[in-house]
Design a protein around this motif. Structure first.
Motif, short mmCIF file in Angstrom:
data_model
loop_
_atom_site.label_atom_id
_atom_site.label_comp_id
_atom_site.label_asym_id
_atom_site.label_seq_id
_atom_site.Cartn_x
_atom_site.Cartn_y
_atom_site.Cartn_z
N ILE A 12 -12.81 64.87 -20.48
CA ILE A 12 -13.92 65.83 -20.48
C ILE A 12 -14.01 66.42 -21.88
CG2 ILE A 12 -14.84 67.96 -19.52
CD1 ILE A 12 -13.31 67.39 -16.97
N TYR A 13 -15.20 66.39 -22.45
CA TYR A 13 -15.39 66.95 -23.77
C TYR A 13 -16.79 67.55 -23.88
CZ TYR A 13 -18.01 62.68 -24.74
OH TYR A 13 -18.93 61.67 -24.70
N GLN A 14 -16.97 68.42 -24.89
CA GLN A 14 -18.26 69.07 -25.08
C GLN A 14 -19.10 68.25 -26.05
OE1 GLN A 14 -18.12 73.14 -26.37
NE2 GLN A 14 -20.06 73.57 -25.35
N ARG A 15 -20.34 67.99 -25.65
CA ARG A 15 -21.26 67.22 -26.48
C ARG A 15 -21.92 68.13 -27.50
NH1 ARG A 15 -24.11 62.79 -23.86
NH2 ARG A 15 -25.99 63.84 -24.56
N LYS A 16 -22.62 67.52 -28.45
CA LYS A 16 -23.30 68.29 -29.49
C LYS A 16 -24.42 69.17 -28.93
CE LYS A 16 -22.40 65.25 -33.36
NZ LYS A 16 -22.96 64.40 -34.42
N ASP A 17 -25.01 68.75 -27.80
CA ASP A 17 -26.09 69.53 -27.20
C ASP A 17 -25.58 70.69 -26.34
OD1 ASP A 17 -25.16 68.21 -24.95
OD2 ASP A 17 -27.04 67.15 -24.55
N GLY A 18 -24.26 70.89 -26.27
CA GLY A 18 -23.69 72.01 -25.55
C GLY A 18 -23.22 71.69 -24.15
N ARG A 19 -23.68 70.56 -23.59
CA ARG A 19 -23.23 70.17 -22.25
C ARG A 19 -21.83 69.59 -22.32
NH1 ARG A 19 -27.30 66.04 -19.87
NH2 ARG A 19 -27.06 65.20 -21.95
N TRP A 20 -21.15 69.58 -21.16
CA TRP A 20 -19.84 68.97 -21.04
C TRP A 20 -20.00 67.62 -20.35
CZ3 TRP A 20 -15.32 70.97 -22.97
CH2 TRP A 20 -15.40 72.27 -23.48
N GLU A 21 -19.30 66.61 -20.86
CA GLU A 21 -19.36 65.27 -20.30
C GLU A 21 -17.97 64.85 -19.83
OE1 GLU A 21 -20.77 60.73 -21.46
OE2 GLU A 21 -20.73 62.26 -23.01
N GLY A 22 -17.93 64.38 -18.60
CA GLY A 22 -16.69 63.83 -18.05
C GLY A 22 -16.83 62.33 -17.88
N ILE A 23 -15.82 61.58 -18.30
CA ILE A 23 -15.87 60.12 -18.24
C ILE A 23 -14.60 59.61 -17.56
CG2 ILE A 23 -15.92 58.00 -19.59
CD1 ILE A 23 -17.32 59.51 -21.78
N ALA A 24 -14.79 58.64 -16.65
CA ALA A 24 -13.64 58.02 -15.99
C ALA A 24 -14.01 56.61 -15.56
CB ALA A 24 -13.24 58.85 -14.77
N TYR A 25 -12.99 55.81 -15.33
CA TYR A 25 -13.19 54.47 -14.79
C TYR A 25 -13.23 54.56 -13.28
CZ TYR A 25 -12.46 52.32 -19.31
OH TYR A 25 -12.60 51.93 -20.62
N VAL A 26 -14.28 53.97 -12.66
CA VAL A 26 -14.42 54.00 -11.21
C VAL A 26 -14.71 52.60 -10.69
CG1 VAL A 26 -15.19 56.41 -11.10
CG2 VAL A 26 -16.86 54.59 -11.39
N LEU A 27 -14.48 52.41 -9.40
CA LEU A 27 -14.68 51.13 -8.74
C LEU A 27 -16.17 50.82 -8.60
CD1 LEU A 27 -13.30 48.84 -7.05
CD2 LEU A 27 -13.68 50.29 -5.06
N THR A 28 -16.54 49.57 -8.88
CA THR A 28 -17.92 49.13 -8.70
C THR A 28 -17.99 48.20 -7.50
OG1 THR A 28 -17.67 47.25 -10.19
CG2 THR A 28 -18.43 49.32 -11.16
N THR A 29 -19.20 47.86 -7.10
CA THR A 29 -19.38 47.05 -5.91
C THR A 29 -18.87 45.63 -6.07
OG1 THR A 29 -21.62 46.56 -6.66
CG2 THR A 29 -21.36 48.34 -5.06
N ASP A 30 -18.74 45.15 -7.31
CA ASP A 30 -18.22 43.79 -7.49
C ASP A 30 -16.71 43.77 -7.62
OD1 ASP A 30 -17.98 44.87 -10.01
OD2 ASP A 30 -19.22 43.37 -11.02
N GLY A 31 -16.05 44.91 -7.39
CA GLY A 31 -14.59 44.97 -7.38
C GLY A 31 -13.96 45.28 -8.73
N THR A 32 -14.74 45.43 -9.76
CA THR A 32 -14.21 45.77 -11.08
C THR A 32 -14.28 47.28 -11.28
OG1 THR A 32 -16.35 45.50 -12.15
CG2 THR A 32 -14.95 43.55 -12.03
#
Length: 87
Positions: A12-32
């Motif tokens: 989680i980090y703060q973007r230049k526009d002031g919003r906070w962005e959270g990024i993570a790896y998640v499961l997709t429908t094709d199993g990756t």
């Protein structure tokens, strides 16, 4: 200064526009696993959304890929995700 997530909990980090962005790896429908982002006005908002996204992924509920139609996703969901939630 942002707070620190546990290992494997995403970033989680703060973007230049002031919003906070959270990024993570998640499961997709094709199993990756693919990287997905969530946004919030505060660190806590982004953390809550990221926690829900990771919990859904850990419970076997995949995120839809951009190349998949709604019909294909629903077919996959009925065959794979629904039996897991019913048991």
């Amino acid at each position: 200064m942002g707070k620190k997530n546990a290992n494997g909990g995403g970033s989680i980090y703060q973007r230049k526009d002031g919003r906070w962005e959270g990024i993570a790896y998640v499961l997709t429908t094709d199993g990756t696993h693919k990287r997905r982002s969530v946004y919030g006005k505060t660190w806590d908002d982004a953390h809550d959304k990221l926690t829900r996204l990771k919990a859904d992924s850990n419970n076997g509920l995949p995120v839809a890929t951009s190349k998949q139609s709604l019909g294909d996703f629903l077919t996959y969901w009925l065959a794979n995700a629904l039996p897991v939630r019913l048991s």
